[in-house]
Design an enzyme around this catalytic site. Sequence first.
Site, PDB file in Angstrom:
ATOM      1  N   ILE A 114     114.070 -11.777  44.751  1.00 28.65           N
ATOM      2  CA  ILE A 114     113.806 -12.343  45.731  1.00 28.65           C
ATOM      3  C   ILE A 114     115.002 -12.549  46.648  1.00 28.65           C
ATOM      4  CG2 ILE A 114     113.255 -14.950  46.253  1.00 28.65           C
ATOM      5  CD1 ILE A 114     110.615 -13.214  45.649  1.00 28.65           C
ATOM      6  N   LYS A 115     114.939 -12.043  47.986  1.00 28.63           N
ATOM      7  CA  LYS A 115     116.109 -12.041  48.793  1.00 28.63           C
ATOM      8  C   LYS A 115     116.223 -13.455  49.412  1.00 28.63           C
ATOM      9  CE  LYS A 115     117.878  -8.635  51.301  1.00 28.63           C
ATOM     10  NZ  LYS A 115     117.639  -7.528  52.048  1.00 28.63           N
ATOM     11  N   LEU A 116     117.382 -14.215  49.335  1.00 29.89           N
ATOM     12  CA  LEU A 116     117.554 -15.333  50.116  1.00 29.89           C
ATOM     13  C   LEU A 116     119.160 -15.307  50.676  1.00 29.89           C
ATOM     14  CD1 LEU A 116     117.076 -17.478  46.876  1.00 29.89           C
ATOM     15  CD2 LEU A 116     115.839 -17.849  48.969  1.00 29.89           C
ATOM     16  N   THR A 162     112.332  -8.665  48.137  1.00 33.11           N
ATOM     17  CA  THR A 162     111.694  -9.061  49.269  1.00 33.11           C
ATOM     18  C   THR A 162     112.271 -10.206  49.870  1.00 33.11           C
ATOM     19  OG1 THR A 162     109.725  -7.830  48.583  1.00 33.11           O
ATOM     20  CG2 THR A 162     109.464  -9.699  49.927  1.00 33.11           C
ATOM     21  N   VAL A 188     112.788 -13.901  51.590  1.00 33.64           N
ATOM     22  CA  VAL A 188     112.458 -15.261  51.988  1.00 33.64           C
ATOM     23  C   VAL A 188     112.504 -15.541  53.482  1.00 33.64           C
ATOM     24  CG1 VAL A 188     112.657 -17.821  51.961  1.00 33.64           C
ATOM     25  CG2 VAL A 188     112.362 -16.313  49.904  1.00 33.64           C
TER      26      VAL A 188
END
EC number: 2.2.1.2
Length: 318
Positions: free
Chosen positions: A131-133, A95, A97
Amino acid sequence: MANTLEQLKSYTTIVADTGDIEAIKRYQPEDATTNPSLILKAAQIPEYSYLIDNAIAWAQTQSTELEQQIDDASDKLAVNIGVEILKLVPGRISTEVDARLSFDKEKSIAKAHKLVRLYQEAGIDKSRILIKLASTWEGICAAKELEQEGINCNLTLLFSFAQARACAEAGVYLISPFVGRILDWYKKDTGKDYAPANDPGVVSVTEIYNYYKQHGYNTVVMGASFRNIGEIIELAGCDRLTIGPSLLEELANSQAQIQAKLLPATTTVAAETPLTEAQFRWDFNQDPMAVEKLAEGIRNFAIDQGKLEVMLKAKLSN
């Protein structure tokens, strides 16, 4: 005889690059990835309207300020879709950011904490979340801190060796080097077509994979953004590949025989001295394709995030 998708699964962990729950049911991937564009697409599927309604109702209990409600509803919707997907995949959901935070380390960390909290409130442990950044310097630094807290990250919009090296040195769990978007740039720049084996995106991911294995880095390489199944077949053996529904279908309908192209190194060498920020920025800046595609990718994700928020605002204002 096993179809090409089934053969590929014996070499590589297959991940579905979609927010479409029906597509995930069909292709039975190990993991799934989403991004602002895919969340926007999923939000327009009538069957998922209940997930939006739930996000809106929740946001209205959190704040009376419209802007805060929009922010909360957006985060909650991404998590709601992720929770549904996790009912279908045994592994993890990625998911993302908000892309507008790509140059703000502290706000990226705060948003990551919020997403993890929302998942935990829905009964999902952080071990099932990535967590996708964006792979900016600030995004990589945010990921380094999150990893130290035990929050695993997926560094996306990765187009260059400098980005990949910095991610490994930061101890990032997983990277998503983009294959198809690299090909797009080179085709436009040179006017040439490329066979899959010489595809600049395939060459880039192969170089990154080999460097990681040779230097003993544990960071997972997950090729992403494919334009054709030829690119995918050339990367058989990569740790993971995240593939959209149309190409998953094409692989499932193909009987082409494949073999592993990427193989782990048999010996490792010591890691190099980590890149400084100045070295990273210089090395990255030397690659015009990467500079242009990262900037474009962030802008486009931000545009789709904005479209999603307009949709949520209309519902919140009713």
